[in-house]
Write a protein that holds these residues in place. Structure first.
Motif, PDB file in Angstrom:
ATOM      1  N   THR B  20       3.845  17.331   2.272  1.00 17.26           N
ATOM      2  CA  THR B  20       3.450  16.269   1.349  1.00 17.26           C
ATOM      3  C   THR B  20       3.647  14.927   2.017  1.00 17.26           C
ATOM      4  N   LEU B  21       2.583  14.161   2.094  1.00 20.06           N
ATOM      5  CA  LEU B  21       2.626  12.827   2.684  1.00 20.06           C
ATOM      6  C   LEU B  21       2.508  11.807   1.559  1.00 20.06           C
ATOM      7  N   PHE B  49      -9.015   6.953  -3.917  1.00 17.43           N
ATOM      8  CA  PHE B  49      -8.737   6.833  -5.350  1.00 17.43           C
ATOM      9  C   PHE B  49      -8.858   5.378  -5.756  1.00 17.43           C
ATOM     10  N   TYR B  50      -9.486   5.165  -6.909  1.00 19.37           N
ATOM     11  CA  TYR B  50      -9.574   3.827  -7.481  1.00 19.37           C
ATOM     12  C   TYR B  50      -8.981   3.900  -8.877  1.00 19.37           C
ATOM     13  N   SER B  65      -4.974  18.553  -1.157  1.00 18.62           N
ATOM     14  CA  SER B  65      -5.251  17.884  -2.429  1.00 18.62           C
ATOM     15  C   SER B  65      -4.512  16.560  -2.426  1.00 18.62           C
ATOM     16  N   ALA B  66      -4.956  15.676  -3.261  1.00 23.02           N
ATOM     17  CA  ALA B  66      -4.316  14.366  -3.317  1.00 23.02           C
ATOM     18  C   ALA B  66      -4.406  13.821  -4.730  1.00 23.02           C
ATOM     19  N   GLU B  75      -0.136  10.656  -3.008  1.00 17.56           N
ATOM     20  CA  GLU B  75       0.424  11.744  -2.217  1.00 17.56           C
ATOM     21  C   GLU B  75      -0.694  12.665  -1.765  1.00 17.56           C
ATOM     22  N   LEU B  76      -0.596  13.054  -0.505  1.00 20.08           N
ATOM     23  CA  LEU B  76      -1.541  14.016   0.074  1.00 20.08           C
ATOM     24  C   LEU B  76      -0.775  15.312   0.268  1.00 20.08           C
ATOM     25  N   ASN B  77      -1.184  16.347  -0.430  1.00 18.84           N
ATOM     26  CA  ASN B  77      -0.538  17.639  -0.347  1.00 18.84           C
ATOM     27  C   ASN B  77      -1.365  18.572   0.523  1.00 18.84           C
TER      28      ASN B  77
END
Lengths: 115, 113
Positions: B20-21, B49-50, B65-66, B75-77
């Motif tokens: 996770t980032l 994302f907005y 996913s994020a 978060e980027l999973n």
């Protein structure tokens, strides 16, 4: 399809000489064009952008870029190079008609400025 | 001035593990972008994302996913990690619509062994 091409992997220039880093683009609509610089192990830093208006855009650190619609180019220039300008330079484009937040980056050009 | 913050800066994982980032955009910025930059490669757009809603999707694998949270951090999973996922992952943020400038974070270097 949208794309950006940076035809030179590397550009070598002597300090004090003018530099040019080339970029050509392909988009369906009007292009929004950007230049970013990346230093080792760092994120990309914004230099300048072209949206509309004057074809010559001035940006950070003395850099400028010239938009040429007929040649679909957006070359980055600087009148007098500094050793500290040595870095990786990326051109990016966003199509004004599609993909609102999607940027397409070129492959990058490594600029080497020698003392 | 505050910049984009990414954590961790370095991450080492094994194949098939998850990662996770995290990304904390510049305050008041409403848009977050994720990019993947492989060795010697240009940054590849993954997703954006907005206002906490996914706005654009690029070459993001189905294993990734994020999301963007109420405080605008993202978060980027990444699951079932593969060796080819080893790369520098950049987050960027911007403010407003139109043609905003993206401000990039320092990146998270992910190494999958």
């Amino acid at each position: 399809a949208q794309s950006v091409a940076q035809p030179e992997d590397q550009v070598n220039v002597a300090e004090g000489n003018p530099l040019t880093v080339k970029c050509t683009y392909s988009v369906s609509g009007n292009p929004y064009l950007f230049w970013y610089v990346q230093y080792p192990n760092r994120g990309l830093q914004f230099l300048l952008k072209y949206i509309t208006g004057d074809n010559l855009v001035k940006g950070s650190y003395g850099f400028e870029a010239e938009f040429n619609k007929s040649q679909t180019s957006f070359h980055l220039k600087k009148p007098s190079a500094l050793v500290s300008d040595s870095a990786l330079y990326f051109c990016a484009v966003r199509d004004s008609r599609y993909n609102f937040n999607k940027f397409y980056f070129g492959s990058g050009t490594k600029l080497n400025v020698k003392p | 001035a505050a910049g984009v913050i990414q954590s961790p800066r370095h991450l080492i994982k094994e194949k098939r593990e998850t990662a996770t980032l995290k990304c904390y955009p510049i305050p008041r910025h409403d848009t977050v972008y994720w990019y993947q930059q492989g060795p010697g490669q240009d940054p590849q757009f993954l997703i954006s994302f907005y206002e906490k809603m996914q706005s654009d999707k690029g070459s993001i694998p189905d294993r990734f996913s994020a999301q963007q949270f109420s405080d605008y951090h993202s978060e980027l999973n990444m699951s079932s990690l593969e060796l080819g996922d080893s790369a520098l992952y950049f987050c960027a943020s911007s403010l407003g619509r139109g043609v905003p400038v993206q401000y990039f974070g320092p990146g998270t270097r992910l190494t999958v062994t």
